[in-house]
Design an enzyme around this catalytic site. Sequence first.
Site, short mmCIF file in Angstrom:
data_model
loop_
_atom_site.label_atom_id
_atom_site.label_comp_id
_atom_site.label_asym_id
_atom_site.label_seq_id
_atom_site.Cartn_x
_atom_site.Cartn_y
_atom_site.Cartn_z
N ASP A 93 0.88 -1.17 0.00
CA ASP A 93 0.00 0.00 0.00
C ASP A 93 0.91 1.22 0.00
O ASP A 93 1.87 1.28 0.78
CB ASP A 93 -0.89 -0.02 1.26
CG ASP A 93 -1.96 1.06 1.18
OD1 ASP A 93 -1.61 2.23 0.89
OD2 ASP A 93 -3.14 0.73 1.36
N LYS A 156 0.63 11.09 -16.62
CA LYS A 156 -0.29 12.21 -16.73
C LYS A 156 -1.56 11.89 -15.94
O LYS A 156 -1.82 10.71 -15.70
CB LYS A 156 -0.62 12.49 -18.19
CG LYS A 156 -1.44 11.41 -18.86
CD LYS A 156 -1.97 11.81 -20.18
CE LYS A 156 -3.02 12.90 -20.05
NZ LYS A 156 -3.93 12.92 -21.21
N ASP A 185 4.81 12.21 -21.58
CA ASP A 185 3.79 12.61 -22.54
C ASP A 185 3.94 11.62 -23.68
O ASP A 185 4.90 11.72 -24.47
CB ASP A 185 4.03 14.04 -23.04
CG ASP A 185 2.92 14.48 -23.97
OD1 ASP A 185 2.53 13.69 -24.85
OD2 ASP A 185 2.44 15.62 -23.84
N HIS A 186 3.01 10.67 -23.79
CA HIS A 186 3.29 9.56 -24.71
C HIS A 186 3.33 9.99 -26.17
O HIS A 186 3.90 9.31 -27.00
CB HIS A 186 2.34 8.37 -24.47
CG HIS A 186 0.97 8.53 -25.07
ND1 HIS A 186 -0.03 9.24 -24.46
CD2 HIS A 186 0.43 8.07 -26.21
CE1 HIS A 186 -1.11 9.20 -25.21
NE2 HIS A 186 -0.87 8.49 -26.29
N LYS A 190 5.91 8.90 -29.90
CA LYS A 190 5.40 8.39 -31.18
C LYS A 190 6.46 8.62 -32.26
O LYS A 190 7.04 9.70 -32.35
CB LYS A 190 4.08 9.07 -31.56
CG LYS A 190 2.90 8.60 -30.71
CD LYS A 190 1.61 9.23 -31.18
CE LYS A 190 0.47 8.97 -30.21
NZ LYS A 190 -0.19 7.70 -30.36
N ASP A 243 -7.02 17.32 -21.14
CA ASP A 243 -6.63 15.95 -21.47
C ASP A 243 -5.69 15.90 -22.68
O ASP A 243 -4.80 15.06 -22.74
CB ASP A 243 -7.91 15.14 -21.77
CG ASP A 243 -7.65 13.66 -21.91
OD1 ASP A 243 -6.91 13.11 -21.06
OD2 ASP A 243 -8.18 13.04 -22.85
N HIS A 248 -0.29 16.96 -25.00
CA HIS A 248 0.13 16.40 -26.29
C HIS A 248 0.19 17.46 -27.40
O HIS A 248 1.17 17.55 -28.13
CB HIS A 248 -0.85 15.30 -26.74
CG HIS A 248 -1.09 14.26 -25.68
ND1 HIS A 248 -0.09 13.76 -24.89
CD2 HIS A 248 -2.22 13.60 -25.30
CE1 HIS A 248 -0.59 12.86 -24.06
NE2 HIS A 248 -1.89 12.75 -24.28
N LYS A 353 -10.61 8.82 -36.68
CA LYS A 353 -9.43 8.89 -35.79
C LYS A 353 -8.25 9.32 -36.64
O LYS A 353 -7.91 8.64 -37.62
CB LYS A 353 -9.13 7.54 -35.15
CG LYS A 353 -7.85 7.56 -34.31
CD LYS A 353 -7.58 6.25 -33.61
CE LYS A 353 -6.22 6.23 -32.94
NZ LYS A 353 -6.09 7.11 -31.78
#
Length: 508
Positions: A93, A156, A185-186, A190, A243, A248, A353
Site C-alpha cells: 500500500d 499524466k 507525454d506519450h 510516437k 486531457d 500532447h 481517428k
Amino acid sequence: MKAHIKPKPTVFMIFGGTGDLAERKLIPALYNLFLAEYMPKEFKIVGLGRTAYQDDSFREVLLEGVNKHSRSGKAEKDKWAEFAEHISYLKADVHNEKDYEKMEKIIETCDASWSEPSVIIHYLAVTPQFFPIIAKNLAKMKLANDINRTRIVVEKPFGHDLESAKELNHLLKNIFHESQIYRIDHYLGKETVQNMLAFRFANALFEPIWNRNYIEHVQISVTEDIGVEDRGGYYNTSGALRDMVQNHILQVLCLVAMEPPVNFDAEEIRNRKVDVLRAMRKFGSEEIRHNTVRGQYSEGWVEGEKVVGYREEKDVDPDSNTETFAALKFFIDNWRWQNVPFYVRTGKRIHQKSSIISIQFKDVPHLIFPSKSTESWQQNRLIISIQPEMSIRLQVQAKRPGLDMILNPVDMVFNYDGTYSTDTPEAYETLLLDAMKGDQTLFMRGDQVETAWELLMPVLESWESKKSISFPNYSADSWGPETAEALIAKDGFHWFTLPIKKSEKEKK
Ligand SMILES: NC(=O)C1=CN([C@@H]2O[C@H](COP(=O)(O)OP(=O)(O)OC[C@H]3O[C@@H](n4cnc5c(N)ncnc54)[C@H](OP(=O)(O)O)[C@@H]3O)[C@@H](O)[C@H]2O)C=CC1
Ligand SMILES: O=C1O[C@H](COP(=O)(O)O)[C@@H](O)[C@H](O)[C@H]1O
C-alpha cells in the site's frame, strides 16, 4: 532516443502494477524491448498493488495483457518464460512505510548479485492523488536520494491546473533533482512525432522556408472516433483542453515551431521548446471569445451502431458541461511566426481517428496560368500524418497528362509502410528505454508543464465560469461543432482531413 547509450542494470518499481496502464502498455512495452534485445541483461520488474497476488498469478495476468495488447501478438511460450523470470509482485500500500522497506530489500538483493549497482526507476502508474505520498515515502525511506541511480516517472495528468502543477513540481523538486524526474507525454514517444526533429533539422530544404515569409497557417488536428469509454470519472474532471491540448498538442506544436537547437542534448531541445510556449500570445477575454471553441457530443450512430451521448456515459454527471471537443487559434509572438495562425483541434466521437499536422504555404506571388487550367488549385501544403497513417506528404501542383495545360494538386509521399519493412515501436517502448538510458529529451520539463498551464488557464477559467453553454452541440460521428468550422473559415481556411483508406474503413 540516443542510439549510443546502453541501459545499465535496472530495477523497475511499478506503482500501480495491477492497473490498466501496466497491463495494456507498460508490460507489453517492456516485453517488446526484451524481444528486441534492448533490455539490459540484468533487470527486474516489480509490480506493486494491494491486490493479493503471488508472483506466478501476477505473471499470468500480465501474460494475458501481453497476448491481448502487444504489437508483437501472442507471446511465445519460451520467450515469455524467460522474460517472466524477471518479474515479481509486491503486495504493497502506498501509505505503508514497511512496504517501502521491502522494496529496499529487493534492490539490495539485486545489487548484491548484479555486475554493477542498478538504476532504479519508480514508475507512478497510479492516479495522481497518490503521487505526493509515494514521493514523500520514497524520500523518507531513502529510496530517492541517489541522483545517479534513482529516477521517477510521473504519469499524466501532471496537475489539474497551474496551481496544482506548481505544487506537484515543488514537492518533487524538494525530493528529486530535475534530472531524475521523467514527466511522461506519450505523444513525444510516437515515431512520427520524433521524426519532426529529423525532418526539420536533418534536411537543408525546409528550414529556409519554415517561417512567416512562406507559411500561411498551421493546423494540428487530433481527432478520436472513440468516446470516453470507461474513463468517464476521470474525464469529467478533465475535459479535452486538459486531457489533450495542455500536453500532447502543445508539445507537438513546440516541435513544429521551435528554433533550431545547437545540438541534440535534452536540455538544449527542451530549452528551445519552452521558448515557443513562452512566446505564445496570452488569451484575453476577446481572444477567448473569438479564438476558442468547445463542444460536447450527443448520441449518434457509429458504423451502424447507436452510441450514447457524453452525458449518458458511465460515471459522467448527466448535467455535465465538460467539453469533449476543443478548438483554438494560437499565435506565437516572435520573429519566425508573427501573424501566422496555429489552429488546433481535438475531440472525441469524431468521424475519423486521425492526428495530422498540416502546414499550408503562401500562394505563388504571380500566377501565369489561365484560371480555367487551375480550377482545383491548392497552395502547397505539407502534411505530417502522425496516425493512423504514418506519412509525410508534400502537396504540389503538377500538369495533368494530356494535350491541355490543366494543373492539379498531387502528393509527393513518404509513407512508413512502403518505405520500411520493420515494425514501428510503440511510444511507451521508446519512452521506457529512454528512462532506462537516462535520456530526458522526450520527457516534459517542469517549466514546460507550468508554462503550458499558464497559457491555458484563462481559457479554462472562462469556460468554467460560463456554465450557460448549450451542450451537447455536436453529434457522435460528426466533425465537431459547427463553430469549429467557423473558427477557421472566417480566416478563409478549412480543416484539412486525409481521406480514410478503404483498409482502415474495413478495420473499423
Ligand atoms: N490506462 C491508461 O490507458 C492510461 C493511464 N494513464 C495514467 O496512468 C495512471 C494509472 O492509470 P490506470 O492504470 O488506468 O489506473 P487503474 O485504476 O487501472 O490502476 C490504479 C492502480 O493503482 C493501484 N492502487 C490504488 N490504490 C493504491 C494504494 N493505496 N496502494 C497501492 N496501490 C494502489 C491499484 O492497485 P490495487 O487495486 O491492486 O491496489 C492499481 O494498480 C493514471 O495517472 C492515469 O491517468 C495515462 C495514460 C493512459
Ligand atoms: O492521453 C490521452 O491520449 C489518448 C489518445 O492517445 P492516442 O495515442 O490513442 O492518440 C486519449 O484517448 C486519452 O483521452 C488521453 O488521456
